[in-house]
Write a protein that holds these residues in place. Structure first.
Motif, short mmCIF file in Angstrom:
data_model
loop_
_atom_site.label_atom_id
_atom_site.label_comp_id
_atom_site.label_asym_id
_atom_site.label_seq_id
_atom_site.Cartn_x
_atom_site.Cartn_y
_atom_site.Cartn_z
N ALA A 28 0.82 -1.21 0.00
CA ALA A 28 0.00 0.00 0.00
C ALA A 28 0.86 1.26 0.00
CB ALA A 28 -0.92 -0.01 1.23
N TYR A 29 1.89 1.27 0.85
CA TYR A 29 2.76 2.44 0.93
C TYR A 29 3.42 2.72 -0.41
CZ TYR A 29 6.50 5.57 2.41
OH TYR A 29 7.34 6.64 2.52
N GLN A 30 3.97 1.68 -1.02
CA GLN A 30 4.70 1.88 -2.28
C GLN A 30 3.77 2.29 -3.41
OE1 GLN A 30 7.87 1.91 -2.34
NE2 GLN A 30 8.53 0.77 -0.53
N LEU A 31 2.57 1.73 -3.46
CA LEU A 31 1.61 2.12 -4.50
C LEU A 31 1.17 3.57 -4.32
CD1 LEU A 31 -0.59 -1.08 -4.86
CD2 LEU A 31 0.68 0.05 -6.71
N ALA A 32 0.88 3.95 -3.08
CA ALA A 32 0.45 5.33 -2.83
C ALA A 32 1.55 6.32 -3.14
CB ALA A 32 0.00 5.47 -1.38
N GLN A 33 2.80 5.92 -2.88
CA GLN A 33 3.92 6.80 -3.19
C GLN A 33 4.05 7.03 -4.69
OE1 GLN A 33 7.82 5.45 -1.81
NE2 GLN A 33 8.22 7.51 -1.08
N LYS A 34 3.55 6.07 -5.47
CA LYS A 34 3.55 6.21 -6.92
C LYS A 34 2.26 6.88 -7.42
CE LYS A 34 6.34 1.99 -7.33
NZ LYS A 34 7.60 2.59 -7.79
N GLN A 35 1.50 7.48 -6.49
CA GLN A 35 0.31 8.27 -6.80
C GLN A 35 -0.89 7.43 -7.23
OE1 GLN A 35 0.59 11.61 -6.02
NE2 GLN A 35 2.63 10.94 -5.39
N ASN A 88 0.97 -1.36 13.06
CA ASN A 88 0.21 -0.12 13.08
C ASN A 88 1.06 1.04 12.54
OD1 ASN A 88 -2.51 0.79 13.99
ND2 ASN A 88 -1.30 2.28 15.15
N PHE A 89 2.36 1.03 12.87
CA PHE A 89 3.29 2.04 12.37
C PHE A 89 3.35 2.00 10.85
CE2 PHE A 89 7.68 2.98 11.01
CZ PHE A 89 7.83 4.27 11.50
N LEU A 90 3.43 0.80 10.27
CA LEU A 90 3.50 0.67 8.82
C LEU A 90 2.24 1.19 8.14
CD1 LEU A 90 5.11 -2.86 8.24
CD2 LEU A 90 6.09 -0.64 7.67
N ILE A 91 1.07 0.80 8.65
CA ILE A 91 -0.16 1.23 7.99
C ILE A 91 -0.37 2.74 8.18
CG2 ILE A 91 -1.81 0.79 9.86
CD1 ILE A 91 -2.29 -0.08 6.13
N ASP A 92 0.11 3.29 9.29
CA ASP A 92 0.03 4.74 9.47
C ASP A 92 0.89 5.48 8.44
OD1 ASP A 92 -1.79 4.73 11.52
OD2 ASP A 92 -0.32 5.04 13.12
N ARG A 93 2.06 4.92 8.12
CA ARG A 93 2.90 5.55 7.09
C ARG A 93 2.18 5.50 5.75
NH1 ARG A 93 4.69 5.79 11.27
NH2 ARG A 93 3.38 7.63 11.09
N ALA A 94 1.49 4.40 5.47
CA ALA A 94 0.74 4.28 4.22
C ALA A 94 -0.41 5.29 4.18
CB ALA A 94 0.20 2.86 4.06
N LYS A 95 -1.10 5.46 5.30
CA LYS A 95 -2.20 6.42 5.35
C LYS A 95 -1.71 7.85 5.12
CE LYS A 95 -4.88 5.75 8.99
NZ LYS A 95 -5.18 5.35 10.40
N GLU A 96 -0.52 8.14 5.61
CA GLU A 96 0.06 9.47 5.38
C GLU A 96 0.28 9.75 3.90
OE1 GLU A 96 3.60 9.45 7.69
OE2 GLU A 96 2.56 9.62 9.62
N LYS A 97 0.45 8.69 3.12
CA LYS A 97 0.64 8.82 1.68
C LYS A 97 -0.69 8.86 0.92
CE LYS A 97 5.15 8.87 1.35
NZ LYS A 97 5.87 10.01 0.74
N GLY A 98 -1.80 8.72 1.64
CA GLY A 98 -3.11 8.81 1.00
C GLY A 98 -3.88 7.51 0.93
N VAL A 99 -3.34 6.43 1.48
CA VAL A 99 -4.04 5.15 1.47
C VAL A 99 -5.28 5.23 2.35
CG1 VAL A 99 -3.89 2.74 2.23
CG2 VAL A 99 -2.00 3.78 0.96
#
Length: 376
Positions: free
Chosen positions: A17-24, A98-109
């Motif tokens: 999720a984090y990597q996909l969101a980082q790619k917009q 929880n830390f990982l999914i929070d980083r993903a949410k910060e990217k817009g997930v």
């Protein structure tokens, strides 16, 4: 409609999720548990994952380990000071995940926890995902829902043959001598082993029957309590949890039409020592790269994901399985001629820290162990 729906918010799903969101790309992650949630796991993480991400994991690293102590039936110890390595991280899975999914949410997930997926259906060029509270659609789907993955089953994958495992969380003071040491015990469990990792205010004891799918959970509980007693710990308020591990068994395609499976749902778990977090995160990152390419029009991107995992992990896990077969045929002799020797202990420690692969040490181990009676 989302670009991708990911079912499961563990390390694999959150990494994708984090990597996909980082790619917009627009991403929805769904998990049936309410976060943060407890997870039965030893919580040892290879620092090699740091190179996959652009953020610091320090907030959730409780301790680092640069020493290993091996025992045979909780006796006959061998202590190793690991040299020239980045120390292994010790984490609590509720905080780490929880830390990982929070980083993903910060990217817009977009993240929906406490929500169960009840079915999936491919309609034309999109997946329809049914849940206990509404339906969602996406161009691509990722199954990251763990050892007992329903999504992988719905995608047509045969149910995996899993092995019993358990963990025991024990609070207590961690002495200076034990604060940077990981412990591994062999022989107490037939066709399995136990390990102990220090945490901020206690220890996580874990056990698994890595070569016995019929192992009895009650034996896991008894042996884990016996192991904790060796540390002079009070287990009266310890938290015991059972689970299953989907160990790597064979190489297989991990893609289907507009869908990928990752992490433990794909069985990318070390069949010798049960390591799952690092390969889970690697598959998550690789899956995100594949779907990014697929969204850009690359018709072979998903198939290339399967090939990438085969080359980067499956071949190495095959070597781990080979070594597991050797070790558990004659575990006492293998312990004495293998782990009890400093050089072999160093090699295993470097594997744990992500600085060596099984492919690199299999030839060495085979040469050392081939004269054991019955092994050939």
């Amino acid at each position: 409609m989302f670009d991708c729906i990911i079912v499961g918010a563990g390390p694999a799903g959150a990494s994708a999720a984090y990597q996909l969101a980082q790619k917009q790309h627009s991403v929805l992650v769904i998990d049936k548990a309410a976060f943060p949630r407890n997870k039965s796991c030893g919580g040892g993480v290879s620092p090699a994952i740091a190179k996959l991400f652009d953020f610091d994991f320090a907030p959730v690293i409780e301790r680092t380990v640069s020493k290993v102590k091996y025992t045979w039936k909780m006796d006959d110890p061998m202590e190793i000071q690991l040299r020239n390595i980045s120390p292994m991280w010790m984490v609590q899975r509720d905080k780490f995940d929880n830390f990982l999914i929070d980083r993903a949410k910060e990217k817009g997930v977009e993240f929906k926890d406490n929500l169960e997926v009840t079915g999936i259906e491919l309609q034309g060029d999109s997946w329809q995902v049914s849940t206990s509270n509404g339906n969602f659609s996406a161009k691509y789907l990722i199954a990251a829902d763990g050892a007992n993955s329903k999504v992988a089953e719905w995608l047509g994958y045969a149910a995996a043959q899993k092995v019993p495992a358990a963990s025991l969380e024990v609070s207590g003071e961690v002495s200076d001598r034990r604060s940077d040491m990981a412990f591994f015990d062999f022989g107490s469990l037939k066709n399995g082993f136990m390990w102990c990792f220090p945490k901020a205010d206690g220890y996580t004891f874990s056990a698994a029957f890595v070569r016995d799918r019929q192992g009895k959970p009650e034996e896991l509980k008894q042996q884990l309590n016996n192991y904790a007693a060796k540390f002079d710990l009070d287990t009266s308020n310890a938290e015991y949890r059972e689970h299953e591990i989907n160990l790597w068994q064979e190489d297989r395609p991990l893609h289907s039409e507009r869908a990928l499976i990752i992490g433990e749902a794909a069985g990318i778990v070390d069949p010798l020592i049960g390591e799952g977090i690092r390969p889970a995160m690697f598959t998550g990152v690789a899956a995100a790269e594949a779907i990014d390419k697929a969204l850009a029009g690359d018709a072979e991107a998903l198939a290339q994901y399967s090939e990438t995992i085969k080359q980067e992990w499956s071949s190495d896990l095959g070597k781990a399985q080979f070594l597991a077969n050797i070790f558990y045929k004659a575990p006492k002799l293998a312990y004495k001629l293998g782990l009890k020797r400093s050089s072999a202990g160093q090699l295993m420690g470097r594997i744990l820290c992500g600085e060596l692969t099984y492919s690199e040490v299999a030839a060495i181990a085979t040469k050392k162990l081939r004269f054991i009676p019955g092994l050939g």
